[in-house]
Each structure stands twice: as structure tokens, then as C-alpha cells.
Design a protein around this motif. Structure first.
Motif, PDB file in Angstrom:
ATOM      1  N   ARG A  10      44.103  50.266  31.630  1.00  0.00           N
ATOM      2  CA  ARG A  10      42.832  49.668  32.142  1.00  0.00           C
ATOM      3  C   ARG A  10      42.502  48.079  31.822  1.00  0.00           C
ATOM      4  O   ARG A  10      42.151  47.264  32.722  1.00  0.00           O
ATOM      5  CB  ARG A  10      41.656  50.316  31.365  1.00  0.00           C
ATOM      6  N   THR A  14      42.100  45.196  34.648  1.00  0.00           N
ATOM      7  CA  THR A  14      40.853  44.161  34.190  1.00  0.00           C
ATOM      8  C   THR A  14      41.610  42.778  34.359  1.00  0.00           C
ATOM      9  O   THR A  14      40.870  41.892  35.062  1.00  0.00           O
ATOM     10  CB  THR A  14      40.140  44.388  32.967  1.00  0.00           C
ATOM     11  N   ARG A  15      42.681  42.456  33.454  1.00  0.00           N
ATOM     12  CA  ARG A  15      42.853  41.004  33.376  1.00  0.00           C
ATOM     13  C   ARG A  15      43.447  40.513  34.876  1.00  0.00           C
ATOM     14  O   ARG A  15      43.325  39.429  35.405  1.00  0.00           O
ATOM     15  CB  ARG A  15      44.133  40.834  32.704  1.00  0.00           C
ATOM     16  N   LEU A  17      42.518  41.656  37.660  1.00  0.00           N
ATOM     17  CA  LEU A  17      41.519  41.434  38.431  1.00  0.00           C
ATOM     18  C   LEU A  17      40.598  40.352  38.378  1.00  0.00           C
ATOM     19  O   LEU A  17      40.178  39.555  39.325  1.00  0.00           O
ATOM     20  CB  LEU A  17      40.539  42.689  38.269  1.00  0.00           C
ATOM     21  N   VAL A  18      40.288  39.936  36.810  1.00  0.00           N
ATOM     22  CA  VAL A  18      39.646  38.744  36.751  1.00  0.00           C
ATOM     23  C   VAL A  18      40.435  37.517  37.216  1.00  0.00           C
ATOM     24  O   VAL A  18      39.884  36.536  37.527  1.00  0.00           O
ATOM     25  CB  VAL A  18      39.454  38.468  35.468  1.00  0.00           C
ATOM     26  N   LEU A  40      32.841  36.076  37.411  1.00  0.00           N
ATOM     27  CA  LEU A  40      32.212  37.568  37.068  1.00  0.00           C
ATOM     28  C   LEU A  40      31.969  38.404  38.220  1.00  0.00           C
ATOM     29  O   LEU A  40      32.150  39.491  38.415  1.00  0.00           O
ATOM     30  CB  LEU A  40      31.170  37.228  35.984  1.00  0.00           C
ATOM     31  N   ALA A  43      34.652  39.109  40.444  1.00  0.00           N
ATOM     32  CA  ALA A  43      35.542  40.358  39.723  1.00  0.00           C
ATOM     33  C   ALA A  43      34.620  41.484  39.728  1.00  0.00           C
ATOM     34  O   ALA A  43      35.482  42.754  39.552  1.00  0.00           O
ATOM     35  CB  ALA A  43      36.207  39.657  38.529  1.00  0.00           C
ATOM     36  N   VAL A  45      32.997  42.429  36.774  1.00  0.00           N
ATOM     37  CA  VAL A  45      33.302  42.693  35.269  1.00  0.00           C
ATOM     38  C   VAL A  45      32.114  42.133  34.561  1.00  0.00           C
ATOM     39  O   VAL A  45      31.505  41.236  34.992  1.00  0.00           O
ATOM     40  CB  VAL A  45      34.749  42.666  34.886  1.00  0.00           C
ATOM     41  N   THR A  46      32.040  42.490  33.421  1.00  0.00           N
ATOM     42  CA  THR A  46      31.076  41.929  32.294  1.00  0.00           C
ATOM     43  C   THR A  46      31.717  40.705  31.878  1.00  0.00           C
ATOM     44  O   THR A  46      32.913  40.586  31.758  1.00  0.00           O
ATOM     45  CB  THR A  46      30.996  42.889  31.367  1.00  0.00           C
ATOM     46  N   ALA A  49      34.343  41.681  29.066  1.00  0.00           N
ATOM     47  CA  ALA A  49      35.537  42.021  29.753  1.00  0.00           C
ATOM     48  C   ALA A  49      36.501  40.676  30.254  1.00  0.00           C
ATOM     49  O   ALA A  49      37.508  40.731  29.791  1.00  0.00           O
ATOM     50  CB  ALA A  49      35.536  42.879  30.718  1.00  0.00           C
ATOM     51  N   MET A  50      35.961  39.722  30.692  1.00  0.00           N
ATOM     52  CA  MET A  50      36.416  38.650  31.032  1.00  0.00           C
ATOM     53  C   MET A  50      36.985  37.666  29.822  1.00  0.00           C
ATOM     54  O   MET A  50      37.994  37.382  29.623  1.00  0.00           O
ATOM     55  CB  MET A  50      35.580  37.790  31.938  1.00  0.00           C
TER      56      MET A  50
END
Length: 222
Positions: A10, A14-15, A17-18, A40, A43, A45-46, A49-50
Motif C-alpha cells: 500500500r 501511495t508513493r 500515486l503521489v 493532494l 492524488a 490522498v491525505t 500520506a504524502m
């Protein structure tokens, strides 16, 4: 153990995606114009998360530069000079649609005059220096050619050509302009016998390759 693996997967997603979202926003807005809030939102994401992966916009920009210069080598053919041309044309085609390359260019241009520039020029110069060195050893280049000097001149010229193409046609004509750059450069560096068969437009057998293909591990050019 299984839960740990899931979390790691995950985190990797996430990485990525950002990083992709950051590249797309920077490519569209520019490095200075891109905001954390917009990245943000793009992407999905929160902020936490970034920041877990990229503690600042500069850290994200550095990752974009690293990602778009992660090529360690190019496929070897019978001609290292043609390999250099093919690489430049593949990058030209990818610059038309790849946000990582587009963002990397905008970051390099916008931070080039800052106290801490984020530029990939050293990587690209070294890559072409290696290709030109191999081409000279194969007697494709004139004895007077200095591979390092030629690489620096080519990378600088390439940057100017792609910026001109961006302003004129949004890079729609970039491959043609890169071909023109080679047509002007080749008579000054290549031996006469090479000029008859070298292809400044790139070779057809590589025409369908994408920028992603260039990230594969292949043999070193030197």
C-alpha cells in the motif's frame, strides 16, 4: 507477516500515486505554481500520506528528477552514434505525453537560477558522453571530437530545442526539431562514411518504444 506485506504494498502504491500526481500538476502548473493542496487533491490522498513519503514540495521535485533520470543505459546496437540519436528521439516522443519528463523539464528550468537548482543535466550529459566515447572508439566520430564537450553541447542544445518546440507547438513538432538538431550536428562530429547511413530521425524498429521501456536493465554502454 501478511499484514506487513500488505502495508508495504500500500505504501509503494501511495508513493507512486503521489509522485505521478505531483508530476502531472507540476507539468501543467509549473514548479512554482504547483501547490501541495492541488497535488493532494489530484492524488486523492491525505497530507499525512504524502508527507510520509515526501516531506516537502522540493523533496517531491527531487523524486521526479530522480525518476525521470533513472535510465542507466540504452540498448546496444551496431552503432553507438545511432543509439544516441534513437535515445534522443525516444525522449522527444515521450516528452509529448509523459508528465514525469515534462515536470522534470519545468523543474530544471524554473530552479536553474536558484541557490539550489534541481537539474538532471549532469546525468544526461554523462549518458551521452558515454555513447559518444563508444562511438569514437568504433571510429564513427572524427578524431578531433571530444566526447565530453560534445555531450555538453548536445544536452544544452537539446534543452533549447525542446523549449522552443514547447513554446511554438506544445512539443507537437519536437521529434522533427530534434532531427534537425542532429542534421546540423552530425557533419561536424561524424566521419564522412557514417553520414551516408546514419538516421537523424531515429530507426524505425525503435519507433514504437516508450519512455517506460528505457527503464529496463540492459548492458552498460561502456
Amino acid at each position: 507477516m501478511e499484514e506487513s506485506v500488505v502495508k508495504q504494498e500500500r505504501a509503494v502504491r501511495t508513493r507512486a500515486l503521489v509522485l505521478r500526481a505531483g508530476a502531472e500538476v507540476i507539468a501543467a502548473r509549473g514548479y512554482e505554481g504547483a501547490t501541495i493542496a492541488e497535488i493532494l487533491a489530484h492524488a486523492g490522498v491525505t497530507k499525512g500520506a504524502m508527507y510520509f513519503h515526501f516531506p516537502s514540495k522540493q523533496a517531491l521535485a527531487e523524486a521526479v528528477i530522480e525518476e525521470q533520470t533513472s535510465i542507466s543505459a540504452v540498448p546496444r546496437t551496431m552503432s553507438r552514434l545511432q543509439d544516441a540519436i534513437d535515445l534522443s528521439q525516444r525522449v522527444a516522443r515521450s516528452l509529448q505525453h509523459d508528465p514525469l519528463l515534462q515536470a522534470g523539464t519545468r523543474i530544471a528550468v524554473e530552479t536553474g537560477f536558484s541557490e539550489e537548482p534541481l537539474v538532471p543535466y549532469g546525468h544526461w550529459t554523462e549518458m551521452f558522453r558515454s555513447l559518444f566515447t563508444a562511438a569514437k572508439e568504433a571510429n564513427e566520430l572524427l578524431p578531433t571530437v571530444d566526447p565530453k564537450e560534445t555531450a555538453e553541447m548536445f544536452v544544452a542544445s537539446y534543452l533549447g530545442v525542446q523549449l522552443f518546440s514547447q513554446a511554438a507547438t506544445n512539443r507537437a513538432d519536437l521529434p522533427r526539431r530534434v532531427e534537425g538538431l542532429w542534421r546540423h550536428l552530425l557533419p561536424g562530429i561524424a566521419v564522412p562514411g557514417v553520414l551516408g547511413w546514419i538516421r537523424p530521425q531515429g530507426t524505425e524498429e525503435r519507433a514504437e518504444e516508450t519512455f517506460d521501456d528505457m527503464h529496463e536493465d540492459v548492458a552498460s554502454p561502456t
